[in-house]
Scaffold this motif. Structure first.
Motif, short mmCIF file in Angstrom:
data_model
loop_
_atom_site.label_atom_id
_atom_site.label_comp_id
_atom_site.label_asym_id
_atom_site.label_seq_id
_atom_site.Cartn_x
_atom_site.Cartn_y
_atom_site.Cartn_z
N ASP A 1 0.84 -1.20 0.00
CA ASP A 1 0.00 0.00 0.00
C ASP A 1 0.87 1.25 0.00
N PHE A 2 2.01 1.17 0.67
CA PHE A 2 2.95 2.29 0.65
C PHE A 2 3.70 2.24 -0.67
N ARG A 3 3.64 3.31 -1.44
CA ARG A 3 4.27 3.36 -2.75
C ARG A 3 5.66 3.96 -2.65
N ALA A 4 6.64 3.20 -3.10
CA ALA A 4 8.02 3.68 -3.16
C ALA A 4 8.72 2.99 -4.31
N GLU A 5 9.66 3.68 -4.90
CA GLU A 5 10.46 3.12 -5.97
C GLU A 5 11.86 2.80 -5.45
N VAL A 6 12.56 1.92 -6.15
CA VAL A 6 13.95 1.63 -5.80
C VAL A 6 14.73 2.94 -5.89
N GLY A 7 15.48 3.24 -4.84
CA GLY A 7 16.24 4.49 -4.76
C GLY A 7 15.58 5.54 -3.87
N ASP A 8 14.28 5.38 -3.58
CA ASP A 8 13.58 6.31 -2.68
C ASP A 8 14.04 6.04 -1.24
#
Length: 196
Positions: free
Chosen positions: A61-68
């Motif tokens: 549910d928590f949206r994050a990309e690699v590197g964030d």
């Protein structure tokens, strides 16, 4: 019922005393040229060769990309996560991979955040401590999460200052005092203890 969970695995290694004197003479910096964070004198290492493992699927549910970068807290069975600027006082982890299950994260990831629905895992964020060369983190033992601190904070427990990051090696003996090795992804964060 959705459950958010975290599991951690960072362990600081120490250098054997016999090799310290010879090693101190041979030390050279191998991290990229540092930049600063919002006027702060803290140097930021933005990339570490081999640190990121990529997007292996899964969904949280928590949206994050690699590197964030993120702030992770809460308990092992009720984790709390929020986005944070990398290198900021709020950031304690960097997303180094995404996976459909926490067991698919690199074995040397410092922490994993994952969500389950019922008893089925939905996805995982694989995390490393958001180390900054020259900056300090309080890295307490037990279930407490690391947090960025001022290197001169007398109240912060177990403060480690990042001296350098060695790429293509997971050998703590290459550090002057000790550090955190990542043998699967082959890099070592060399630190010095500021407070115990």
């Amino acid at each position: 019922m959705k459950t958010v969970v975290k599991r951690g695995s960072w362990v600081r290694g120490a250098v054997a005393a016999a090799g310290v004197a010879a090693l101190a003479v041979a030390v050279t910096a191998c991290s990229p040229k540092p930049t600063t964070v919002a006027g702060s004198p803290i140097a930021v290492t933005t990339t570490i060769s081999g640190q990121q493992a990529g997007d292996g699927g899964g969904s949280t549910d928590f949206r994050a990309e690699v590197g964030d970068c993120v702030t992770l807290g809460g308990t092992m069975s009720a984790a709390e996560i929020d986005g944070a600027a990398c290198g900021s006082m709020d950031s304690n982890y960097k997303v180094i991979a995404k996976a459909s299950a926490n067991t698919q994260c690199p074995s040397d990831a410092d922490q994993v955040y994952y969500e389950t629905l019922g008893s089925r895992e939905q996805g995982a964020l694989c995390l490393d401590i958001d180390w900054i060369v020259g900056g300090c983190m309080s890295v307490p033992a037990g279930d407490d999460e690391p947090r960025r601190v001022d290197c001169t904070d007398p109240t912060a427990p177990s403060v480690e200052r990042v001296v350098r990051i060695i790429e293509n090696s997971a050998d703590i003996e290459q550090c002057t005092e000790g550090g955190f090795a990542h043998p699967e992804r082959r890099f070592t964060v060399c630190t010095e203890s500021v407070t115990g």
